[in-house]
Design an enzyme around this catalytic site. Sequence first.
Site, PDB file in Angstrom:
ATOM      1  N   LYS A  15     -18.166 -41.763 -25.970  1.00 30.28           N
ATOM      2  CA  LYS A  15     -19.520 -41.467 -25.468  1.00 30.28           C
ATOM      3  C   LYS A  15     -20.415 -40.921 -26.590  1.00 30.28           C
ATOM      4  CE  LYS A  15     -18.265 -38.551 -22.197  1.00 30.28           C
ATOM      5  NZ  LYS A  15     -16.793 -38.491 -22.259  1.00 30.28           N
ATOM      6  N   ARG A  68     -20.136 -35.334 -13.601  1.00 33.35           N
ATOM      7  CA  ARG A  68     -18.692 -35.435 -13.778  1.00 33.35           C
ATOM      8  C   ARG A  68     -17.923 -35.166 -12.490  1.00 33.35           C
ATOM      9  NH1 ARG A  68     -18.583 -33.874 -19.625  1.00 33.35           N
ATOM     10  NH2 ARG A  68     -16.469 -33.736 -20.370  1.00 33.35           N
ATOM     11  N   ARG A 113     -10.036 -36.101 -33.627  1.00 34.93           N
ATOM     12  CA  ARG A 113     -11.501 -36.066 -33.717  1.00 34.93           C
ATOM     13  C   ARG A 113     -12.011 -34.936 -34.610  1.00 34.93           C
ATOM     14  NH1 ARG A 113     -14.554 -36.686 -28.145  1.00 34.93           N
ATOM     15  NH2 ARG A 113     -13.620 -34.708 -27.541  1.00 34.93           N
ATOM     16  N   ARG A 165     -13.393 -29.356 -32.366  1.00 39.93           N
ATOM     17  CA  ARG A 165     -13.738 -28.548 -31.200  1.00 39.93           C
ATOM     18  C   ARG A 165     -12.555 -27.722 -30.730  1.00 39.93           C
ATOM     19  NH1 ARG A 165     -16.418 -32.865 -27.232  1.00 39.93           N
ATOM     20  NH2 ARG A 165     -15.145 -31.595 -25.848  1.00 39.93           N
ATOM     21  N   ARG A 193      -7.956 -31.788 -19.085  1.00 34.23           N
ATOM     22  CA  ARG A 193      -9.213 -32.561 -19.068  1.00 34.23           C
ATOM     23  C   ARG A 193      -8.972 -33.980 -18.546  1.00 34.23           C
ATOM     24  NH1 ARG A 193     -10.618 -31.718 -25.017  1.00 34.23           N
ATOM     25  NH2 ARG A 193     -12.481 -32.982 -24.736  1.00 34.23           N
TER      26      ARG A 193
HETATM   27  P1  AMP Z   1     -17.639 -32.710 -23.495  1.00 34.07           P
HETATM   28  O1  AMP Z   1     -18.236 -32.355 -24.796  1.00 34.07           O
HETATM   29  O2  AMP Z   1     -18.484 -33.655 -22.706  1.00 34.07           O
HETATM   30  O3  AMP Z   1     -16.206 -33.168 -23.591  1.00 34.07           O
HETATM   31  O4  AMP Z   1     -17.602 -31.352 -22.628  1.00 34.07           O
HETATM   32  C1  AMP Z   1     -16.869 -30.234 -23.067  1.00 34.07           C
HETATM   33  C2  AMP Z   1     -16.626 -29.279 -21.907  1.00 34.07           C
HETATM   34  O5  AMP Z   1     -17.878 -28.830 -21.361  1.00 34.07           O
HETATM   35  C3  AMP Z   1     -15.894 -29.872 -20.709  1.00 34.07           C
HETATM   36  O6  AMP Z   1     -14.479 -29.879 -20.889  1.00 34.07           O
HETATM   37  C4  AMP Z   1     -16.340 -28.913 -19.603  1.00 34.07           C
HETATM   38  O7  AMP Z   1     -15.663 -27.676 -19.689  1.00 34.07           O
HETATM   39  C5  AMP Z   1     -17.801 -28.659 -19.955  1.00 34.07           C
HETATM   40  N1  AMP Z   1     -18.685 -29.669 -19.323  1.00 34.07           N
HETATM   41  C6  AMP Z   1     -19.477 -30.591 -19.946  1.00 34.07           C
HETATM   42  N2  AMP Z   1     -20.143 -31.345 -19.062  1.00 34.07           N
HETATM   43  C7  AMP Z   1     -19.758 -30.906 -17.833  1.00 34.07           C
HETATM   44  C8  AMP Z   1     -20.077 -31.288 -16.499  1.00 34.07           C
HETATM   45  N3  AMP Z   1     -20.919 -32.294 -16.238  1.00 34.07           N
HETATM   46  N4  AMP Z   1     -19.491 -30.593 -15.492  1.00 34.07           N
HETATM   47  C9  AMP Z   1     -18.653 -29.583 -15.717  1.00 34.07           C
HETATM   48  N5  AMP Z   1     -18.287 -29.176 -16.947  1.00 34.07           N
HETATM   49  C10 AMP Z   1     -18.832 -29.828 -18.003  1.00 34.07           C
END
Ligand code: AMP
Length: 216
Positions: free
Chosen positions: A13, A90, A129, A162, A173
């Site tokens: 993404k 999500r 990553r 990260r 996740r």
């Molecule tokens: P990402 O960078 O998209 O992988 O997001 C990292 C973390 O942010 C996720 O593992 C969640 O803890 C939180 N997060 C990001 N987007 C959402 C969402 N739409 N709903 C809930 N938690 C989110």
Amino acid sequence: MNILIMGAPGSGKGTFSNRLKDEIKLDHISTGDLFRENISNDTELGREAKSYMDAGHLVPDDLVNRMVLDYLKNKMDPEADGYLLDGYPRTLAQAEAFEEATKGTDLAVDHILYLDVPHEVLSKRILGRRSCPQCGEIYNIYFKAPATENVCDKCGHELTYRSDDNAESLKTRLEDYDRLTQPVIDFYNDRGLVASISADRDFEPIWADIVKELKK
Ligand code: AMP
């Protein structure tokens, strides 16, 4: 043009969002990045989100919904030709709240790009990553290593990874993704909005499919 880019963690993404932004003047909103920004600025939102994120859990729906809608309604780049929302919605509750808030407005979704990647490929992608905190370029030590170890090819900044990209958090996740986010794809499929793109391929054929879809 308003786009949602969806897919499991590690499906690409971020990489394809970066490319889309170069091609179309979209406001790219990554909910994960917004949370990480709040955490590094030590805001109340960041403090609230951090414990969930570090454990690999989703942040509660209400907090995410408020943050996204506040951004779209009050902070969006007025020059942008739409948004590119990455990492949201999500959960089904987020999708329903988002539809309710945007239905019939110019914030309604036009395209949903779903990057489909088998789970066994995702782990290697995520654990390898690395990204540049300065220019946002994304690398992978297994598939797309920088020319000099740990240094960004584009801007020379040191690369970081990260804190939630570890094996334990990844397991949660991916489980959460199957249980909570897959139903969101079905929700949008029922509305005929989803373009499913096979994303376990090289960059160029995936990109070509994305371009074809957005021209429809
Ligand atoms: P990402 O960078 O998209 O992988 O997001 C990292 C973390 O942010 C996720 O593992 C969640 O803890 C939180 N997060 C990001 N987007 C959402 C969402 N739409 N709903 C809930 N938690 C989110």
